[in-house]
Design an enzyme around this catalytic site. Sequence first.
Site, short mmCIF file in Angstrom:
data_model
loop_
_atom_site.label_atom_id
_atom_site.label_comp_id
_atom_site.label_asym_id
_atom_site.label_seq_id
_atom_site.Cartn_x
_atom_site.Cartn_y
_atom_site.Cartn_z
N ASP A 179 1.02 -1.42 -0.44
CA ASP A 179 0.36 0.62 -0.14
C ASP A 179 0.70 1.09 -0.04
O ASP A 179 0.29 2.45 -0.37
CB ASP A 179 -0.85 0.46 1.26
CG ASP A 179 -0.06 0.01 2.56
OD1 ASP A 179 1.22 -0.24 2.72
OD2 ASP A 179 -1.03 -0.52 3.31
N ASP A 202 3.26 -1.31 11.30
CA ASP A 202 2.83 0.44 11.33
C ASP A 202 2.20 1.33 12.25
O ASP A 202 1.71 0.62 13.67
CB ASP A 202 2.00 0.53 10.29
CG ASP A 202 1.37 1.59 9.52
OD1 ASP A 202 2.33 2.05 8.90
OD2 ASP A 202 0.95 2.10 9.86
N SER A 253 6.24 7.46 13.48
CA SER A 253 5.95 6.71 12.37
C SER A 253 6.30 4.94 13.43
O SER A 253 7.36 5.27 14.09
CB SER A 253 6.28 6.17 11.79
OG SER A 253 7.11 4.95 10.80
N ARG A 263 8.73 2.69 11.89
CA ARG A 263 9.27 2.79 10.95
C ARG A 263 10.99 2.52 11.70
O ARG A 263 11.47 3.57 12.17
CB ARG A 263 10.03 3.48 10.22
CG ARG A 263 10.23 4.86 10.70
CD ARG A 263 10.15 5.80 8.97
NE ARG A 263 8.06 6.24 9.23
CZ ARG A 263 7.70 7.80 8.24
NH1 ARG A 263 9.31 8.62 8.02
NH2 ARG A 263 6.95 7.25 8.36
C1 MIC Z 1 3.57 6.42 8.13
O1 MIC Z 1 2.16 7.02 8.92
O2 MIC Z 1 4.26 7.57 9.30
C2 MIC Z 1 3.56 4.96 7.99
C3 MIC Z 1 4.53 5.31 6.63
O3 MIC Z 1 2.55 4.63 7.62
C4 MIC Z 1 4.55 4.77 8.87
C5 MIC Z 1 4.68 3.00 8.80
C6 MIC Z 1 6.11 3.09 7.96
O4 MIC Z 1 6.92 3.78 7.76
O5 MIC Z 1 6.48 3.03 6.83
C7 MIC Z 1 3.65 3.82 10.69
O6 MIC Z 1 2.58 4.57 10.50
O7 MIC Z 1 4.48 3.44 11.08
FE1 SF4 Z 2 -0.91 5.03 4.72
FE2 SF4 Z 2 0.16 5.20 7.14
FE3 SF4 Z 2 -1.07 6.91 5.79
FE4 SF4 Z 2 -2.24 5.69 6.77
S1 SF4 Z 2 -0.88 6.90 8.25
S2 SF4 Z 2 -2.51 5.43 5.14
S3 SF4 Z 2 -1.06 3.62 6.44
S4 SF4 Z 2 1.21 6.04 5.54
#
Ligand code: MIC
Ligand code: SF4
Length: 754
Positions: free
Chosen positions: A100, A165, A642, A644
Amino acid sequence: GDKQVPMSNLEKGKFVNYARIESNLQIVRQRLNRPLTLAEKIVYGHLDNPHEQDIERGVSYLKLRPDRVACQDATAQMAILQFMSAGLPQTAVPTSVHCDHLIQAQVGGPKDLARAIDINKEVYDFLATACAKYGIGFWKPGSGIIHQIILENYALPGLMMIGTDSHTPNAGGLGMVACGVGGADAVDVMAGIPWELKAPKVIGVYLDGKMSGWTTPKDVILKVAGILTVKGGTGAIIEYHGPGVESLSATGMATICNMGAEIGATTSLFPYNKRMSAYLEATGRSQQAAYAQEFNHNLQPDEGSEYDRRIEINLNELEPHINGPFTPDLATPISKFAEEVKKNNWPEELKVGLIGSCTNSSYEDMSRSAHIAQEAADHGLKTKSIFTITPGSEQVRATIARDGFVDTFENVGGVVLANACGPCIGQWDRQDVKKGEVNSIISSYNRNFTGRNDANPATHAFVASPDLVTAMTFAGSLTFNPLTDSLKGADGKEFKFSDPAGHELPSRGYDPGENTFQAPPEDGTTVNVAVSPSSDRLQLLTPFKAWDGQDIVDAPVLIKAKGKCTTDHISAGGPWLKYRGHLENISQNCLIGAINADSGEANKVLNQETGDFGPVPTVGAYYRDKNIPWVVVGDENYGEGSSREHAALEPRFLGGRAVICRSFARIHETNLKKQGMLPLWFKNSADYDKISGTDKVSIVGLADFKPGQDIKVEITHKDGSKDSFLTTSSINEGQWEWFKAGSALNKMAAAAKA
Ligand code: MIC
Ligand code: SF4
C-alpha cells in the site's frame, strides 16, 4: 467452550482462542483480586505466563502472545529480511503483508497503480515469494491500505495483533488490542518468541451524549489529541466507554483508535457492541460475531475498574475540529478556526482537500462526503480546491463505484486515487505549487508533520473529518465554516449545506471488487526468494558488531536536534520509500529533516574531525569509517510518529551508539534498543541545554551497568572545558543483552545456535 471458529475466512486451521483468554484471566484475577479494565482483560488474556508474570501497570515488562502479525510493504521488507536471518521455515502465527505504501499518486487510480507495479516490481516479487515461502498471506498492490484490509478481514474482538505500522490500533474499532511495532518486534512473534511490552497504563475516555450533525468520530480523537497532546498517550492504552459509544459505527470507532497513534498511545480500544457485530456480519463473519457475543463478558470492562486517568467528552456538545498545522495536537473547534487562521497568518486559500487514508475511508465516510458533494453539485458547483479521494480498500472502491459515489466525486472535479497511502506518506507528485511556496492543504488523514505530504516545508497541512474537508474544497478557503456560512450556487443564490448524511454500511452489501489476495501454498519450502546483490532496492543484512565491553569514549555529537523530531525527520518518506529494503541506500536520508539546535538549519552539521560542515549522513559515515562512535541529542518525544525501524537502523548503520533525549516515543525507543543503540533520557531535563553539536561525550561505567541504574555522561566542550550529567533508561535485563550482542537479532541468532 473450545469451539472452532476460524480467525479469518482466508486462513485454514487457525481458530479464535477465547479459551486461553478465559483461563489466563482466571489465574490473573486470583492474583490481582480487583476489577479489570477491558484493556487489561485482553492484554493479560494474552500473557505467556499468567502464573509468574509480574503485573504492575506502567512498570512491569509483560511477555505476550499475540494472535497475529500484519506488515505493510514499506516496513515488511526489513522485517522479512530479518526473519530470513532467523532461518525458520514458517511464521509461528498467522501473518499478512499489504502492498500500500509504494504507490505514488500522479494522475489517478488505475494508471498510478500500473506505474507502481512496474517501478516496484523487484520489491513486490520479493515480498510475494517470501510470503509464499513462509506461509504469509500476501495482499497485492491495489488491494488497499493495511488497516482497512485488516478491519475487513482479520480484526476480531478480544484478540491481539501487532503490526509494523503505527496505525495498527485502527483494529481497536472491532475491539482488538492492536499495537504498532518495529519490524524486529514483529520478527520475534513470527519466530515464536513472546512479544515484550511495558504493562500499559489505561486512560479511560468516557463518552456521553450522542453524535449528530457535522460532528463525526474524527472529532472525538481530534479533541482528545488536543487534551492529551502528542505524547500524552505514551505508555497507555486509551479505553473508550460510556453511553456515547452506541452512537458510533465500527468504522467510526476505528477512526478514533487509528489516530490514537498521534498521541503516542500503545493502542486504543472500544468494548464490543452491536455496531461491531453489524460490521462483522457485513464483512462475512457472522460466526465470529456470534462467538464474540458469547464471550461478551470478557469484552467489556469490569464494573468498578479503575483508570490511571479519566477524560469525559459529551458528544452532544462536541464541535467539529480542525487540527494543525505541523502537528496533530493543535486542536481548534470549527467555530474558532477562521479567527485562528487570521490571527496566525495561516494561508487562507485552500489549495487541496484530500479525503481517505487508513483513518477515514470507510463506506460511511465516503457516503457522507458524497452527500455533501452531491448537494454542491445540485447548486451547480464544482470544487474550488483540488480534491482527491483515496478509498481504503478495493472493496470500498468497488462498492462506492457501484453505488454512484465515485461518479459524484468525479462530477464535481474530484480525482479518485489508487487504493493506497498515496499523498498521506508523501507519495504525491504534487504540481500545483512550487517547493517553498507557502500554502494550505487539508486532509482527513492523521498526521501533518512538516513536509510529510509533499516534501514542502512551507505547506500548512491541517487534518479534519472528511465532511469538513469535502465542504471546504467547495469554498476554496480555510475560513469557511459549513455549519454557519453560505456558499453562492451557480444560479447566484446563496445556500447552506444541510447536515451530512450517510450510510453506516452499504444497504446492498459490499462489492468485493477484484480479487487481490494471494494465499500462501500448503508447502512453501521449495519457493526461492531472490535478492540480487546488485539491486539498489534490496540488500541482505550484515549483522552489526557486538559491543566491545568498553565505555563509549569521546563520541562526537553528530547532531543536537531542536524541537519536534519525528520519524519523518529521522527517515523521511516520499521518494525515500523506495529504499526501504536497502539499508545502505536509505541511510542517506538519516536525520536530514532534523533541525540542528546550534544553527536552526536542517541537514548541516559540524564534522568535528575536519572542522567542515556537511550533510548529517555524510558526517555520520565519515566518523564510522574512522571508527569513531557518535551520538544524537534530542528533545521531547523523539521519534514520534511512525513505527519505521529504519529510523533506528540508519543511525546504527552509520556508526551511532546512543541517542540522548528528554523523552522518547514508545515504538522508536524499542526500535533503538532492538538495533543495539542506547536510548538514554536526561535525568534532569535542563541538562539538554548543557550540550551542543560541537561537544564530545563519553558514556561511562557501562561495564558495570545493571538495568535500573543511572548512566553517567561526561561532556568535553569545544574549548576543552568539561561537564557531566546523569541519564536514565528503561533498558531491562533482556534488552541489555541485545546491546551487548550488537542487536536483538544477533542475540536471537546466538540463542538459536546454542
Ligand atoms: C506513516 O503513517 O508514517 C507510515 C508510513 O504508515 C508509517 C510506517 C512506515 O514508515 O512505513 C507508520 O505509521 O508506522
Ligand atoms: Fe498509510 Fe500510514 Fe497514511 Fe495510514 S497513516 S494511509 S498507513 S501512510
